[in-house]
Scaffold this motif. Structure first.
Motif, PDB file in Angstrom:
ATOM      1  N   HIS A  60       0.833  -1.199  -0.167  1.00 48.03           N
ATOM      2  CA  HIS A  60       0.091  -0.101  -0.261  1.00 48.03           C
ATOM      3  C   HIS A  60       1.199   1.371   0.278  1.00 48.03           C
ATOM      4  O   HIS A  60       0.457   2.350  -0.825  1.00 48.03           O
ATOM      5  CB  HIS A  60      -0.702   0.335   1.360  1.00 48.03           C
ATOM      6  CG  HIS A  60      -2.071  -0.670   0.778  1.00 48.03           C
ATOM      7  ND1 HIS A  60      -2.015  -1.920   1.106  1.00 48.03           N
ATOM      8  CD2 HIS A  60      -3.443  -0.677  -0.056  1.00 48.03           C
ATOM      9  CE1 HIS A  60      -3.557  -2.713   0.992  1.00 48.03           C
ATOM     10  NE2 HIS A  60      -3.826  -1.944   1.100  1.00 48.03           N
ATOM     11  N   LEU A  79       2.448   1.906  -3.824  1.00 48.94           N
ATOM     12  CA  LEU A  79       1.809   2.548  -4.472  1.00 48.94           C
ATOM     13  C   LEU A  79       1.281   3.855  -4.480  1.00 48.94           C
ATOM     14  O   LEU A  79       0.578   4.196  -5.350  1.00 48.94           O
ATOM     15  CB  LEU A  79       0.012   1.784  -4.449  1.00 48.94           C
ATOM     16  CG  LEU A  79       0.128   0.423  -5.346  1.00 48.94           C
ATOM     17  CD1 LEU A  79      -0.870  -0.502  -4.707  1.00 48.94           C
ATOM     18  CD2 LEU A  79       0.219  -0.116  -6.351  1.00 48.94           C
ATOM     19  N   SER A  80       1.742   4.135  -3.279  1.00 47.43           N
ATOM     20  CA  SER A  80       1.665   5.471  -3.221  1.00 47.43           C
ATOM     21  C   SER A  80       2.625   6.592  -3.427  1.00 47.43           C
ATOM     22  O   SER A  80       3.298   7.822  -2.478  1.00 47.43           O
ATOM     23  CB  SER A  80       0.551   6.118  -1.645  1.00 47.43           C
ATOM     24  OG  SER A  80       1.271   5.514  -1.456  1.00 47.43           O
ATOM     25  N   ARG A 133       6.227   2.656  -8.229  1.00 45.28           N
ATOM     26  CA  ARG A 133       4.550   1.888  -8.762  1.00 45.28           C
ATOM     27  C   ARG A 133       3.900   1.187  -9.718  1.00 45.28           C
ATOM     28  O   ARG A 133       3.637   0.045  -9.536  1.00 45.28           O
ATOM     29  CB  ARG A 133       3.532   3.371  -8.587  1.00 45.28           C
ATOM     30  CG  ARG A 133       3.550   4.488  -7.429  1.00 45.28           C
ATOM     31  CD  ARG A 133       2.549   5.310  -8.025  1.00 45.28           C
ATOM     32  NE  ARG A 133       2.697   6.534  -8.915  1.00 45.28           N
ATOM     33  CZ  ARG A 133       3.873   7.575  -9.028  1.00 45.28           C
ATOM     34  NH1 ARG A 133       4.422   8.039  -8.319  1.00 45.28           N
ATOM     35  NH2 ARG A 133       3.408   8.038 -10.835  1.00 45.28           N
ATOM     36  N   GLU A 134       5.285   1.368 -10.390  1.00 48.73           N
ATOM     37  CA  GLU A 134       4.285   0.383 -11.630  1.00 48.73           C
ATOM     38  C   GLU A 134       5.102  -1.407 -11.041  1.00 48.73           C
ATOM     39  O   GLU A 134       4.630  -2.005 -11.654  1.00 48.73           O
ATOM     40  CB  GLU A 134       6.070   0.730 -12.881  1.00 48.73           C
ATOM     41  CG  GLU A 134       5.810  -0.099 -14.067  1.00 48.73           C
ATOM     42  CD  GLU A 134       6.866   0.239 -15.700  1.00 48.73           C
ATOM     43  OE1 GLU A 134       6.582  -0.018 -16.264  1.00 48.73           O
ATOM     44  OE2 GLU A 134       7.131   0.882 -14.811  1.00 48.73           O
ATOM     45  N   THR A 192       5.148  -2.209  -8.330  1.00 52.16           N
ATOM     46  CA  THR A 192       4.328  -3.053  -7.227  1.00 52.16           C
ATOM     47  C   THR A 192       2.739  -3.099  -8.007  1.00 52.16           C
ATOM     48  O   THR A 192       2.258  -4.736  -7.316  1.00 52.16           O
ATOM     49  CB  THR A 192       3.767  -1.914  -6.901  1.00 52.16           C
ATOM     50  OG1 THR A 192       5.047  -1.221  -5.548  1.00 52.16           O
ATOM     51  CG2 THR A 192       2.890  -2.195  -4.809  1.00 52.16           C
ATOM     52  N   LEU A 193       2.389  -2.512  -9.181  1.00 56.43           N
ATOM     53  CA  LEU A 193       1.157  -3.151  -9.913  1.00 56.43           C
ATOM     54  C   LEU A 193       1.376  -4.013 -10.372  1.00 56.43           C
ATOM     55  O   LEU A 193       0.603  -4.964 -10.640  1.00 56.43           O
ATOM     56  CB  LEU A 193       0.415  -1.785 -10.968  1.00 56.43           C
ATOM     57  CG  LEU A 193      -0.487  -0.815  -9.831  1.00 56.43           C
ATOM     58  CD1 LEU A 193      -0.397   0.571 -11.223  1.00 56.43           C
ATOM     59  CD2 LEU A 193      -1.335  -1.181  -8.977  1.00 56.43           C
ATOM     60  N   ILE A 220      -5.231  -0.402  -5.668  1.00 58.22           N
ATOM     61  CA  ILE A 220      -4.758  -0.659  -7.430  1.00 58.22           C
ATOM     62  C   ILE A 220      -6.685   0.408  -8.079  1.00 58.22           C
ATOM     63  O   ILE A 220      -6.072   1.730  -9.003  1.00 58.22           O
ATOM     64  CB  ILE A 220      -5.846  -1.899  -7.856  1.00 58.22           C
ATOM     65  CG1 ILE A 220      -5.285  -3.252  -7.191  1.00 58.22           C
ATOM     66  CG2 ILE A 220      -6.095  -1.809  -9.631  1.00 58.22           C
ATOM     67  CD1 ILE A 220      -5.189  -4.124  -7.606  1.00 58.22           C
ATOM     68  N   LYS A 257      -7.355   3.581  -6.942  1.00 61.33           N
ATOM     69  CA  LYS A 257      -6.673   4.555  -6.854  1.00 61.33           C
ATOM     70  C   LYS A 257      -5.778   4.556  -7.945  1.00 61.33           C
ATOM     71  O   LYS A 257      -5.200   6.301  -8.062  1.00 61.33           O
ATOM     72  CB  LYS A 257      -5.807   4.862  -5.347  1.00 61.33           C
ATOM     73  CG  LYS A 257      -7.395   5.301  -4.062  1.00 61.33           C
ATOM     74  CD  LYS A 257      -6.103   5.344  -3.423  1.00 61.33           C
ATOM     75  CE  LYS A 257      -7.349   5.086  -2.260  1.00 61.33           C
ATOM     76  NZ  LYS A 257      -7.053   5.847  -0.104  1.00 61.33           N
ATOM     77  N   ARG A 258      -4.965   3.789  -7.902  1.00 57.67           N
ATOM     78  CA  ARG A 258      -3.749   4.318  -9.466  1.00 57.67           C
ATOM     79  C   ARG A 258      -4.489   4.115 -11.172  1.00 57.67           C
ATOM     80  O   ARG A 258      -3.879   4.312 -11.683  1.00 57.67           O
ATOM     81  CB  ARG A 258      -3.224   2.577  -9.139  1.00 57.67           C
ATOM     82  CG  ARG A 258      -2.090   2.996  -8.031  1.00 57.67           C
ATOM     83  CD  ARG A 258      -1.335   3.438  -8.137  1.00 57.67           C
ATOM     84  NE  ARG A 258      -1.999   5.511  -7.681  1.00 57.67           N
ATOM     85  CZ  ARG A 258      -1.123   6.165  -6.743  1.00 57.67           C
ATOM     86  NH1 ARG A 258      -0.211   6.306  -6.703  1.00 57.67           N
ATOM     87  NH2 ARG A 258      -1.761   7.825  -7.252  1.00 57.67           N
ATOM     88  N   ASP A 293      -3.727   7.179 -12.648  1.00 59.97           N
ATOM     89  CA  ASP A 293      -1.885   7.522 -11.720  1.00 59.97           C
ATOM     90  C   ASP A 293      -1.762   8.480 -13.327  1.00 59.97           C
ATOM     91  O   ASP A 293      -2.101   7.767 -14.091  1.00 59.97           O
ATOM     92  CB  ASP A 293      -1.361   6.254 -12.060  1.00 59.97           C
ATOM     93  CG  ASP A 293       0.279   6.614 -11.737  1.00 59.97           C
ATOM     94  OD1 ASP A 293       0.894   6.905 -11.789  1.00 59.97           O
ATOM     95  OD2 ASP A 293       0.789   6.282 -10.286  1.00 59.97           O
ATOM     96  N   VAL A 330       2.505   3.439 -15.579  1.00 62.95           N
ATOM     97  CA  VAL A 330       1.317   2.541 -13.944  1.00 62.95           C
ATOM     98  C   VAL A 330       0.114   2.811 -15.035  1.00 62.95           C
ATOM     99  O   VAL A 330      -0.246   1.643 -14.461  1.00 62.95           O
ATOM    100  CB  VAL A 330       1.240   3.605 -13.156  1.00 62.95           C
ATOM    101  CG1 VAL A 330       1.152   3.394 -12.206  1.00 62.95           C
ATOM    102  CG2 VAL A 330       2.584   3.195 -12.236  1.00 62.95           C
TER     103      VAL A 330
END
Length: 164
Positions: free
Chosen positions: A117, A120-121, A128-129, A131-132, A153, A155-156, A159, A164
């Motif tokens: 989490h 992702l922020s 971030r990429e 992590t996704l 997810i 929220k992204r 992005d 991302v």
């Protein structure tokens, strides 16, 4: 077979031999009867079921030095997510992805959930990429994790990072 028993180093072979003997005895009891039926049944039943293989594996791992250090190693990788260089944080996420590939239930650990989490922020697009990618590769095999990561997810989706 009780996985709670401690094994001494070097006893893995003995554990598997005992497991094999137990299973052979149980199989022989099930297959009493005419010779033809016994032979046909023996071919249709695997010697070690998935559950027995898992049981033997757990039994061997209980006494292993590596297992005792896994939590420490994972904690170290999670600590790498606090490094100032984004490349180190990206590599840490990729390392976590390797751990999750080996054991998808790792996604359910509190430390991993918190780290994912936070990643992702993260200000770094590469982190971030990665992590996704981690979540995307493993979430389908762990449907119970969907509610845990769904909101993050979503929220992204908006992005600013193109990749991302």
């Amino acid at each position: 077979f009780d996985a709670s028993e401690q094994q001494q180093p070097g006893q893995g072979g003995a554990v598997l031999c005992r497991l094999y003997e137990e299973q052979q005895a149980a199989h022989a009891l099930r297959c009493r009867g005419p010779h033809e039926l016994r032979a046909a049944h023996a071919r249709s039943v695997p010697l070690l079921s998935r559950e027995r293989i898992l049981s033997a594996s757990r039994k061997l791992l209980v006494g292993s030095a590596l297992l005792r250090r896994l939590e420490t190693l994972l904690a170290y990788v999670l600590l790498m997510l606090k490094e100032p260089q984004s490349s180190a944080r990206t590599k840490a996420i990729r390392a976590i992805s390797g751990v999750v590939t080996a054991d998808p239930s790792t996604l359910e650990l509190a430390g991993v959930k918190q780290a994912v989490h936070l990643a992702l922020s993260e200000p770094s697009i590469a982190v971030r990429e990665a992590t996704l990618d981690l979540i995307g590769q493993h979430i389908l095999s762990q449907p119970q994790c969907v509610p845990i990561y769904y909101e993050a997810i979503v929220k992204r989706l908006g992005d600013v990072g193109i990749s991302v």
